[in-house]
Design an enzyme around this catalytic site. Structure first.
Site, mmCIF file in Angstrom:
data_model
loop_
_atom_site.group_PDB
_atom_site.id
_atom_site.type_symbol
_atom_site.label_atom_id
_atom_site.label_comp_id
_atom_site.label_asym_id
_atom_site.label_seq_id
_atom_site.Cartn_x
_atom_site.Cartn_y
_atom_site.Cartn_z
ATOM 1 N N THR A 174 0.846 -1.195 0.000
ATOM 2 C CA THR A 174 0.000 0.000 0.000
ATOM 3 C C THR A 174 0.878 1.240 0.000
ATOM 4 O O THR A 174 2.059 1.191 0.355
ATOM 5 C CB THR A 174 -0.881 0.066 1.256
ATOM 6 O OG1 THR A 174 -0.075 0.388 2.400
ATOM 7 C CG2 THR A 174 -1.616 -1.240 1.500
ATOM 8 N N ASP A 175 0.296 2.363 -0.375
ATOM 9 C CA ASP A 175 0.947 3.634 -0.069
ATOM 10 C C ASP A 175 0.698 3.918 1.408
ATOM 11 O O ASP A 175 -0.083 3.237 2.078
ATOM 12 C CB ASP A 175 0.410 4.745 -0.971
ATOM 13 C CG ASP A 175 1.435 5.854 -1.196
ATOM 14 O OD1 ASP A 175 2.333 6.035 -0.343
ATOM 15 O OD2 ASP A 175 1.343 6.549 -2.219
ATOM 16 N N TRP A 176 1.365 4.924 1.923
ATOM 17 C CA TRP A 176 1.344 5.232 3.362
ATOM 18 C C TRP A 176 -0.108 5.351 3.854
ATOM 19 O O TRP A 176 -0.824 6.270 3.471
ATOM 20 C CB TRP A 176 2.108 6.522 3.616
ATOM 21 C CG TRP A 176 2.263 6.911 5.046
ATOM 22 C CD1 TRP A 176 1.289 7.350 5.890
ATOM 23 C CD2 TRP A 176 3.480 6.920 5.810
ATOM 24 N NE1 TRP A 176 1.814 7.632 7.125
ATOM 25 C CE2 TRP A 176 3.158 7.381 7.109
ATOM 26 C CE3 TRP A 176 4.797 6.590 5.526
ATOM 27 C CZ2 TRP A 176 4.112 7.522 8.112
ATOM 28 C CZ3 TRP A 176 5.760 6.727 6.523
ATOM 29 C CH2 TRP A 176 5.418 7.196 7.795
ATOM 30 N N ASN A 177 -0.538 4.393 4.683
ATOM 31 C CA ASN A 177 -1.850 4.391 5.327
ATOM 32 C C ASN A 177 -3.011 4.336 4.331
ATOM 33 O O ASN A 177 -4.142 4.641 4.690
ATOM 34 C CB ASN A 177 -2.017 5.620 6.241
ATOM 35 C CG ASN A 177 -3.239 5.505 7.145
ATOM 36 O OD1 ASN A 177 -3.588 4.420 7.594
ATOM 37 N ND2 ASN A 177 -3.907 6.621 7.395
#
Length: 739
Positions: free
Chosen positions: A268-271
Site C-alpha cells: 500500500t501507499d502510506w496508510n
C-alpha cells in the site's frame, strides 16, 4: 509468466530453489509471524524497542532507517534473535538520487535519454544500498496531464511511450544485477493506477477513468516496468470509479496477478489501507484489512490494519489463511531475490567510498545539462561569448539556493554539496569577468516593492548581461503541493520586467517542478532555459549551456499551457467533431452585441487561442535541424510486420548538436476515436555542422494495437499517418495502410 527475476534461463533453477525455501519457511511460520511479514513501519522509538518487536517477528519491513550501523543492528535482531531468522527489507523514498541528486524525474524525462536515466538510477542504488536501503519507491509511472498536480514533478510527464521508456530504464538501474549484486535495490512501480488524473489536479483525489482509458493510456508503463523486472508495485491513494486502488480486486488480482502473471509484491501507499475508512469504502479498520487482503495487497505500509485485525479475521472465517500465505510468499520472494537471506548485513564504511564520486557527479551534471529545455533564444543571444563580455550580473532567488535547486522529495540530498549557478560561474569565469550577484528576493514567493525593482533595474544597467534565475522553491511542488494558479509566484514576473528595462541582454533560467504559465513573461527575456529542478550539479550544467560549452538538447515531456484555464491540454487528445481551424475570432476580435449561433462553431478558448504555449516534445538548440519527408519501405503492411521508417536529418547550423528525433503516428479511423498523434519511438542523434544522416526506425505493427470497441487489444486495419519530427506539432506526414 511475468516474473520479477528475468536475468537468464538459469534463473529458472534459482526460482525453483527460492520457491522451495519459501515453502519450507511458510510451513514453520505461525499466523503471528506471517502477519508480521506483512507489517511495514517507519522508524520509531528507540533501537531497543524496534529490536524487541523485530525479534518477536512483528515487523517485515522498515522505512527510513539510513544509518548503516543501525541497519546492521536491526538486521541482527531479525536474523539472529528471531525464531525464523527472516531478514528485514529496509525501504526509503529514493526518487531522483540518494546523496548525489539528479534532476527531478520530470526533468530527467526531458532528456529523452533512457541510457542516462538508467545510469542515474544505478548510481542512486549504489549510494542508497551503502546505507542499507534495499527497496525504493520509484519509478512513479503516473501519466500526468495536469501541471496543477504537485506530483507531476515525480513523473515522466504526459506520454505513455516516454513514461514506459523512462520507467523501464529506472527499473534496470535500480535493480542492477539482481540477487548476486549487493547494490541491487528493489524498484517499485507506482502508483497503481490512474493517480495522475486526480480531479482538479488535487492530490489524493478521485479519478473516473474507464477501463479502456486505463488499458490504452495509464497501464502500459506499469506493464513495461514489470516486464523489465520491477519487484514491487504500490497501490495509489485515489479511488477510481468509486473503488480505492488498495481495495480493488479487479486491479490487483484479476489484472495484475491473473492476466499479467505478476509474482512480485504489492504494498500500500502510506496508510492507504486505513484511508479506505475515510473514503467510506470500509466501515472500520477491520473491514479495511479484510478488503485489502481480499483485493491482493501483500504488505501494509503504516496502516497497522493487518497487524491489528488479520488474525481475528482468519479465526472468524472472514479471511482464508491461504490469502495470508500468498501475501507472505510474495514478500519472501522479494527478500530472497535481493539476496537478503544470504547477505543481510552491509559494510558500514562503504557509503563514504561510493557517494559523491567523480563519476557520480559527472553523470548528474550531464543529466542536468540534457534536461534543460531552451524555449526562447531571440537573436541567437545564447550561447554567450565570454570573450566579448566584461561583466555579468547573476540575479534572482534561485541563483544561489542550494536546497531549492535539489527539488522535491530529496530526503538524503545535502545542500552543502550542491553547486549553484553562482558558484559555478565564479569558478569557471571569475578570473576573466566581473561577476555581480543580487538575489533581489530571499525566496521565490517574496513580494518586492516598486523601489526594490527600480533599484534592481539601475544595478542591472551597469552590467553587460543579466543571468536571472527564478521559478519555484522545492516545497511548492511534490506530494500535497498542488496549485490552482501556475503563474510565477511573488514578484518574479515584475523582476523579469525590471531586468528588461535595464536595456541589457537578459537570460532567464526557470527552475520548477512543473510547467508554469509564462506566456506573459516571454517578452521580458531574450533567452529562456527551463531547467526544472536540476539537482546537485545543476549550476555547472547551466553555466556550460549558457556559455556554449554544451548545447541544449532537452525536449518538453509535457505540454506547456498558455493559461491555467486551458488545463487539461496535452498533445495526444482526441479529434472532436468540430476541431478548431485557427481562423476563428478570439475574444478581442468578437464584435460587441454579435448574434449567437452554433453554425460553423469549433472547439477552442476565446481568450486563450488554439493551442498550448509550447507543445510536447518541443525544444530549441544552438543550431537548426532540417527534416526531410519520412520514407517508408512500403505502403501496405500486415498486422504482424514491421514498419521501416526513415528520415534525412540535417544540421544546418555552425555547431555540433544533438536532436531528439521523434516518431509519431495517427490512426485515421478506429472502432473508437483515436488520438490526433501518438509518440511511438524516439532517438537522440548527434550531428556535426552541415552533416546529414538518415535516421531509421523499426516500428512493429503491433505497436499500433489498442483496446477498441470490443475491449480486445488488436491492430485494426486502415490508414495511418506517420511523422518523424522535432516535436508533436511539426513535421510532414507520410501515409501507410495496415491491411
Amino acid at each position: 509468466m511475468m516474473a520479477c527475476q528475468t536475468d537468464s534461463a538459469s534463473s529458472d533453477a534459482t526460482d525453483r530453489q527460492i520457491e522451495n525455501r519459501i515453502d519450507e519457511l511458510l510451513s514453520r511460520m505461525t499466523i503471528e509471524e506471517k502477519i508480521g511479514q506483512t507489517n511495514q513501519l517507519t522508524l520509531y522509538g528507540t533501537t531497543e524497542e524496534l529490536c524487541a518487536a523485530i525479534s518477536r517477528g512483528e515487523i517485515g519491513s522498515l522505512l527510513n532507517v539510513i544509518d548503516p550501523a543501525d541497519v546492521n543492528t536491526l538486521q541482527r535482531a531479525a536474523v539472529e534473535q528471531s525464531r525464523l531468522g527472516i531478514p528485514l527489507l529496509i525501504a526509503r523514498d529514493v526518487i531522483h538520487g540518494y546523496r548525489t541528486v539528479f534532476p527531478i524525474p520530470l526533468g530527467q524525462a526531458a532528456t529523452f535519454d533512457p541510457e542516462l536515466i538508467e545510469q542515474g538510477a544505478r548510481i542512486a542504488a549504489v549510494e542508497a544500498s551503502a546505507a542499507g536501503v534495499r527497496w525504493t519507491f520509484s519509478p512513479m509511472l503516473d501519466i500526468s496531464r495536469d501541471p496543477r498536480w504537485g506530483r507531476i514533478a515525480e513523473s515522466s510527464g504526459e506520454d505513455p511511450c516516454l513514461t514506459e521508456a523512462m520507467g523501464a530504464a529506472m527499473v534496470r538501474g535500480y535493480q542492477g544485477g539482481g540477487a548476486d549484486d549487493p547494490t541491487s535495490v528493489a524498484a517499485c512501480a507506482k502508483h497503481f493506477v490512474g493517480y495522475g488524473a486526480s480531479e482538479g489536479g488535487r492530490d489524493y483525489n478521485s479519478t473516473s477513468l474507464t477501463e479502456r482509458q486505463l488499458r490504452n493510456i495509464y497501464l502500459p508503463p506499469f506493464r513495461s516496468a514489470l516486464q523489465s523486472g520491477a519487484m514491487t508495485v504500490m497501490t495509489s491513494f485515489n479511488d477510481n470509479d468509486g473503488i480505492p486502488s488498495t481495495g480493488n480486486k479487479w486491479l490487483l488480482t484479476d489484472l495484475l496477478r491473473n492476466e499479467w502473471g505478476y509474482d512480485g509484491m504489492v504494498v500500500t501507499d502510506w496508510n492507504s489501507a486505513g484511508e479506505m475508512v475515510t473514503h467510506g469504502f470500509a466501515a472500520d479498520t477491520r473491514d479495511a484489512a479484510r478488503k485489502a487482503i481480499a483485493a491482493g495487497v501483500d504488505m501494509d505500509m503504516m496502516s497497522h490494519v493487518y497487524a491489528q485485525h488479520l488474525k481475528e479475521l482468519i479465526e472468524a472465517g472472514e479471511v482464508d489463511e491461504k490469502q495470508l500465505d500468498d501475501a507472505v510468499r510474495n514478500i519472501l520472494r522479494v527478500k530472497f531475490r535481493l539476496g537478503l537471506f544470504d547477505n543481510p548485513y552491509i559494510d558500514t564504511a562503504r557509503i563514504a567510498r561510493v557517494t559523491y564520486t567523480e563519476e557520480n557527479l559527472a553523470a548528474a551534471r550531464r543529466c542536468a545539462e540534457e534536461s534543460a529545455v531552451l524555449l526562447r533564444n531571440e537573436g541567437d543571444l545564447l550561447p554567450l561569448d565570454a570573450s566579448k563580455l566584461r561583466s555579468v550580473l547573476v540575479a534572482g532567488p534561485l541563483a544561489d539556493a542550494p536546497a531549492e535547486q535539489l527539488g522535491t522529495w530529496t530526503f538524503d540530498g545535502e545542500p552543502s554539496h550542491t553547486v549553484t549557478p553562482l558558484a559555478a560561474i565564479r569558478a569557471q569565469y571569475g578570473d576573466r569577468l566581473r561577476i555581480g550577484f543580487d538575489a533581489v528576493a530571499d525566496y521565490s514567493r517574496q513580494r518586492l516593492s516598486p523601489a526594490q525593482l527600480a533599484a534592481f533595474t539601475t544595478e542591472a544597467s551597469r552590467y553587460d548581461a543579466i543571468l536571472l534565475f527564478i521559478g519555484e522553491e522545492a516545497i511548492l511542488s511534490g506530494e500535497a503541493h498542488c496549485l490552482a494558479d501556475l503563474d510565477l509566484k511573488g514578484s518574479q514576473s515584475e523582476l523579469m520586467a525590471a531586468a528588461r528595462r535595464s536595456g541589457k541582454p537578459v537570460v532567464t533560467v526557470i527552475m520548477a517542478g512543473r510547467p508554469l504559465t509564462i506566456a506573459r513573461d516571454l517578452a521580458n527575456t531574450d533567452a529562456l532555459l527551463y531547467a526544472f529542478h536540476p539537482g546537485t550539479m545543476g549550476g555547472p550544467a547551466l553555466i556550460d549551456l549558457i556559455f556554449g560549452r554544451a548545447v541544449p538538447s532537452g525536449k518538453l515531456p509535457v505540454t506547456f499551457p498558455v493559461t491555467t484555464g486551458q488545463i487539461p491540454v496535452y498533445y495526444a487528445h482526441h479529434m472532436t467533431g468540430r476541431p478548431a481551424t485557427g481562423n476563428e475570432l478570439l475574444i478581442d476580435q468578437t464584435p460587441v452585441g454579435a448574434g449567437q449561433t452554433s453554425l460553423g462553431c469549433t472547439s477552442y478558448h476565446l481568450d486563450a487561442g488554439f493551442g498550448p504555449l509550447f507543445p510536447f516534445g518541443y525544444g530549441l538548440s544552438y543550431t537548426t535541424f532540417a527534416y526531410d519527408t519520412p520514407q517508408l519501405d512500403k505502403s501496405f503492411y500486415t498486422a504482424d510486420e514491421t514498419i521501416h521508417a526513415s528520415c534525412r536529418l540535417t544540421n544546418n547550423g555552425k555547431r555540433a548538436a544533438t536532436e531528439v528525433v521523434q516518431l509519431y503516428i495517427r490512426d485515421r479511423v478506429g472502432s473508437t476515436v483515436r488520438p490526433v498523434r501518438e509518440l511511438k519511438d524516439f532517438r537522440r542523434v548527434t550531428l556535426r555542422p552541415g552533416e546529414s544522416r538518415i535516421v531509421e526506425f523499426e516500428l512493429p505493427a503491433d505497436r499500433l494495437a489498442f483496446w477498441g470497441l470490443d475491449m480486445q487489444r488488436k491492430v485494426e486495419p486502415g490508414e495511418f499517418d506517420l511523422w518523424i519530427a522535432g516535436d508533436s506539432q511539426s513535421g510532414t506526414s507520410t501515409l501507410f495502410t495496415i491491411q
